[in-house]
Motif scaffolding. Structure first.
Motif, PDB file in Angstrom:
ATOM      1  N   LYS A 282      -4.989  20.005   1.817  1.00  0.00           N
ATOM      2  CA  LYS A 282      -5.397  18.927   2.726  1.00  0.00           C
ATOM      3  C   LYS A 282      -4.563  18.973   3.993  1.00  0.00           C
ATOM      4  O   LYS A 282      -3.350  19.046   3.943  1.00  0.00           O
ATOM      5  N   LYS A 283      -5.224  18.918   5.120  1.00  0.00           N
ATOM      6  CA  LYS A 283      -4.537  18.919   6.412  1.00  0.00           C
ATOM      7  C   LYS A 283      -4.445  17.511   6.988  1.00  0.00           C
ATOM      8  O   LYS A 283      -3.614  17.233   7.823  1.00  0.00           O
ATOM      9  N   SER A 284      -5.335  16.632   6.559  1.00  0.00           N
ATOM     10  CA  SER A 284      -5.359  15.288   7.120  1.00  0.00           C
ATOM     11  C   SER A 284      -4.247  14.438   6.501  1.00  0.00           C
ATOM     12  O   SER A 284      -3.774  14.698   5.404  1.00  0.00           O
ATOM     13  N   ARG A 285      -3.874  13.421   7.247  1.00  0.00           N
ATOM     14  CA  ARG A 285      -2.861  12.474   6.783  1.00  0.00           C
ATOM     15  C   ARG A 285      -3.489  11.086   6.760  1.00  0.00           C
ATOM     16  O   ARG A 285      -4.253  10.712   7.649  1.00  0.00           O
ATOM     17  N   CYS A 286      -3.165  10.326   5.751  1.00  0.00           N
ATOM     18  CA  CYS A 286      -3.676   8.974   5.621  1.00  0.00           C
ATOM     19  C   CYS A 286      -2.949   8.056   6.608  1.00  0.00           C
ATOM     20  O   CYS A 286      -1.738   8.147   6.777  1.00  0.00           O
ATOM     21  N   ASP A 287      -3.685   7.186   7.273  1.00  0.00           N
ATOM     22  CA  ASP A 287      -3.118   6.214   8.205  1.00  0.00           C
ATOM     23  C   ASP A 287      -3.409   4.824   7.655  1.00  0.00           C
ATOM     24  O   ASP A 287      -4.491   4.272   7.863  1.00  0.00           O
ATOM     25  N   LEU A 288      -2.445   4.268   6.921  1.00  0.00           N
ATOM     26  CA  LEU A 288      -2.655   2.977   6.270  1.00  0.00           C
ATOM     27  C   LEU A 288      -2.858   1.852   7.278  1.00  0.00           C
ATOM     28  O   LEU A 288      -3.623   0.926   7.024  1.00  0.00           O
ATOM     29  N   GLU A 289      -2.189   1.922   8.424  1.00  0.00           N
ATOM     30  CA  GLU A 289      -2.354   0.874   9.437  1.00  0.00           C
ATOM     31  C   GLU A 289      -3.772   0.874   9.987  1.00  0.00           C
ATOM     32  O   GLU A 289      -4.374  -0.185  10.175  1.00  0.00           O
TER      33      GLU A 289
ATOM     34  N   ASP B 206       6.080  12.367   0.139  1.00  0.00           N
ATOM     35  CA  ASP B 206       7.285  12.750   0.877  1.00  0.00           C
ATOM     36  C   ASP B 206       7.489  11.928   2.136  1.00  0.00           C
ATOM     37  O   ASP B 206       8.592  11.824   2.648  1.00  0.00           O
ATOM     38  N   ARG B 207       6.439  11.282   2.637  1.00  0.00           N
ATOM     39  CA  ARG B 207       6.576  10.463   3.847  1.00  0.00           C
ATOM     40  C   ARG B 207       6.202   8.998   3.603  1.00  0.00           C
ATOM     41  O   ARG B 207       6.030   8.224   4.537  1.00  0.00           O
ATOM     42  N   ASP B 208       6.114   8.608   2.360  1.00  0.00           N
ATOM     43  CA  ASP B 208       5.718   7.247   1.985  1.00  0.00           C
ATOM     44  C   ASP B 208       6.961   6.364   1.827  1.00  0.00           C
ATOM     45  O   ASP B 208       7.724   6.506   0.879  1.00  0.00           O
ATOM     46  N   VAL B 209       7.155   5.447   2.767  1.00  0.00           N
ATOM     47  CA  VAL B 209       8.354   4.601   2.741  1.00  0.00           C
ATOM     48  C   VAL B 209       8.391   3.687   1.521  1.00  0.00           C
ATOM     49  O   VAL B 209       9.472   3.345   1.028  1.00  0.00           O
ATOM     50  N   VAL B 210       7.240   3.291   1.011  1.00  0.00           N
ATOM     51  CA  VAL B 210       7.205   2.436  -0.176  1.00  0.00           C
ATOM     52  C   VAL B 210       7.694   3.217  -1.394  1.00  0.00           C
ATOM     53  O   VAL B 210       8.507   2.728  -2.187  1.00  0.00           O
ATOM     54  N   ARG B 211       7.229   4.446  -1.543  1.00  0.00           N
ATOM     55  CA  ARG B 211       7.691   5.285  -2.662  1.00  0.00           C
ATOM     56  C   ARG B 211       9.180   5.604  -2.538  1.00  0.00           C
ATOM     57  O   ARG B 211       9.886   5.645  -3.538  1.00  0.00           O
TER      58      ARG B 211
ATOM     59  N   LEU C  37      13.223  16.837  -4.115  1.00  0.00           N
ATOM     60  CA  LEU C  37      12.209  17.052  -5.150  1.00  0.00           C
ATOM     61  C   LEU C  37      10.855  16.522  -4.685  1.00  0.00           C
ATOM     62  O   LEU C  37       9.826  17.173  -4.869  1.00  0.00           O
ATOM     63  N   ARG C  38      10.862  15.357  -4.053  1.00  0.00           N
ATOM     64  CA  ARG C  38       9.627  14.769  -3.532  1.00  0.00           C
ATOM     65  C   ARG C  38       9.007  15.694  -2.484  1.00  0.00           C
ATOM     66  O   ARG C  38       7.792  15.924  -2.489  1.00  0.00           O
ATOM     67  N   GLU C  39       9.831  16.259  -1.595  1.00  0.00           N
ATOM     68  CA  GLU C  39       9.328  17.181  -0.571  1.00  0.00           C
ATOM     69  C   GLU C  39       8.741  18.442  -1.196  1.00  0.00           C
ATOM     70  O   GLU C  39       7.671  18.904  -0.787  1.00  0.00           O
ATOM     71  N   LYS C  40       9.439  18.996  -2.170  1.00  0.00           N
ATOM     72  CA  LYS C  40       8.946  20.213  -2.837  1.00  0.00           C
ATOM     73  C   LYS C  40       7.643  19.933  -3.583  1.00  0.00           C
ATOM     74  O   LYS C  40       6.731  20.747  -3.582  1.00  0.00           O
ATOM     75  N   LEU C  41       7.564  18.783  -4.216  1.00  0.00           N
ATOM     76  CA  LEU C  41       6.354  18.411  -4.943  1.00  0.00           C
ATOM     77  C   LEU C  41       5.168  18.324  -3.990  1.00  0.00           C
ATOM     78  O   LEU C  41       4.089  18.859  -4.272  1.00  0.00           O
ATOM     79  N   CYS C  42       5.368  17.694  -2.845  1.00  0.00           N
ATOM     80  CA  CYS C  42       4.267  17.533  -1.896  1.00  0.00           C
ATOM     81  C   CYS C  42       3.891  18.840  -1.210  1.00  0.00           C
ATOM     82  O   CYS C  42       2.784  18.967  -0.696  1.00  0.00           O
ATOM     83  N   ALA C  43       4.802  19.808  -1.195  1.00  0.00           N
ATOM     84  CA  ALA C  43       4.499  21.119  -0.621  1.00  0.00           C
ATOM     85  C   ALA C  43       3.755  22.013  -1.609  1.00  0.00           C
ATOM     86  O   ALA C  43       3.211  23.051  -1.222  1.00  0.00           O
ATOM     87  N   GLU C  44       3.718  21.615  -2.853  1.00  0.00           N
ATOM     88  CA  GLU C  44       3.064  22.400  -3.910  1.00  0.00           C
ATOM     89  C   GLU C  44       1.549  22.403  -3.680  1.00  0.00           C
ATOM     90  O   GLU C  44       0.924  21.342  -3.586  1.00  0.00           O
ATOM     91  N   PRO C  45       0.933  23.581  -3.566  1.00  0.00           N
ATOM     92  CA  PRO C  45      -0.516  23.650  -3.319  1.00  0.00           C
ATOM     93  C   PRO C  45      -1.361  22.905  -4.355  1.00  0.00           C
ATOM     94  O   PRO C  45      -2.397  22.342  -4.010  1.00  0.00           O
TER      95      PRO C  45
ATOM     96  N   ARG D 107       0.841  -1.201   0.000  1.00  0.00           N
ATOM     97  CA  ARG D 107       0.000   0.000   0.000  1.00  0.00           C
ATOM     98  C   ARG D 107       0.866   1.236   0.000  1.00  0.00           C
ATOM     99  O   ARG D 107       1.821   1.338   0.757  1.00  0.00           O
ATOM    100  N   MET D 108       0.508   2.179  -0.850  1.00  0.00           N
ATOM    101  CA  MET D 108       1.186   3.466  -0.888  1.00  0.00           C
ATOM    102  C   MET D 108       0.246   4.539  -0.375  1.00  0.00           C
ATOM    103  O   MET D 108      -0.974   4.426  -0.515  1.00  0.00           O
ATOM    104  N   LEU D 109       0.835   5.556   0.218  1.00  0.00           N
ATOM    105  CA  LEU D 109       0.045   6.704   0.653  1.00  0.00           C
ATOM    106  C   LEU D 109      -0.433   7.458  -0.582  1.00  0.00           C
ATOM    107  O   LEU D 109       0.129   7.284  -1.675  1.00  0.00           O
ATOM    108  N   PRO D 110      -1.442   8.310  -0.433  1.00  0.00           N
ATOM    109  CA  PRO D 110      -1.866   9.132  -1.568  1.00  0.00           C
ATOM    110  C   PRO D 110      -0.682   9.954  -2.094  1.00  0.00           C
ATOM    111  O   PRO D 110       0.253  10.267  -1.352  1.00  0.00           O
ATOM    112  N   PHE D 111      -0.725  10.306  -3.364  1.00  0.00           N
ATOM    113  CA  PHE D 111       0.392  10.989  -4.014  1.00  0.00           C
ATOM    114  C   PHE D 111       0.826  12.249  -3.275  1.00  0.00           C
ATOM    115  O   PHE D 111       2.018  12.548  -3.192  1.00  0.00           O
TER     116      PHE D 111
END
Length: 104
Positions: A90-97, A45-50, A76-84, A37-41
């Motif tokens: 979105k303020k919420s974070r996905c919790d795959l567990e 920046d915090r997805d260990v699988v990606r 680059l991944r961090e900058k991409l995820c910071a892009e509005p 399972r991957m986190l949403p795109f």
């Protein structure tokens, strides 16, 4: 008078140029992670699988072992995820567990 139009091209990976070994490595990498399972795109920046996918693809397919390049991909991944336009405010974070526990 018309101004000079300059066309720029964005370099892209031409998979037709990859060796048979590189293509086999790519196939193996994707086969090994396809059920993880991957986190949403917007949370890449915090997805260990990606992170693992990026690292393995750079090293095993593109033969890029430079730690500077690997660090640059992380930035680059961090900058991409910071892009509005990516996170959409979105303020919420996905919790795959927690999701996995719902489905037993």
């Amino acid at each position: 008078m018309l101004s000079q139009l300059t066309l720029y091209t964005l370099p892209t990976l031409d998979v037709r140029c990859l060796s048979a070994e590189a293509l086999a490595n790519a196939d193996q990498i994707f086969d090994e992670i396809k059920h993880q399972r991957m986190l949403p795109f917007n949370e890449a920046d915090r997805d260990v699988v990606r992170h693992a996918l990026d690292r393995r693809f750079l090293k095993e397919v593109l033969d890029i072992t430079s730690e500077d390049v690997h660090a640059a991909v992380g930035r680059l991944r961090e900058k991409l995820c910071a892009e509005p336009s990516i996170h959409g405010g979105k303020k919420s974070r996905c919790d795959l567990e927690a999701e996995a526990r719902k489905f037993g």
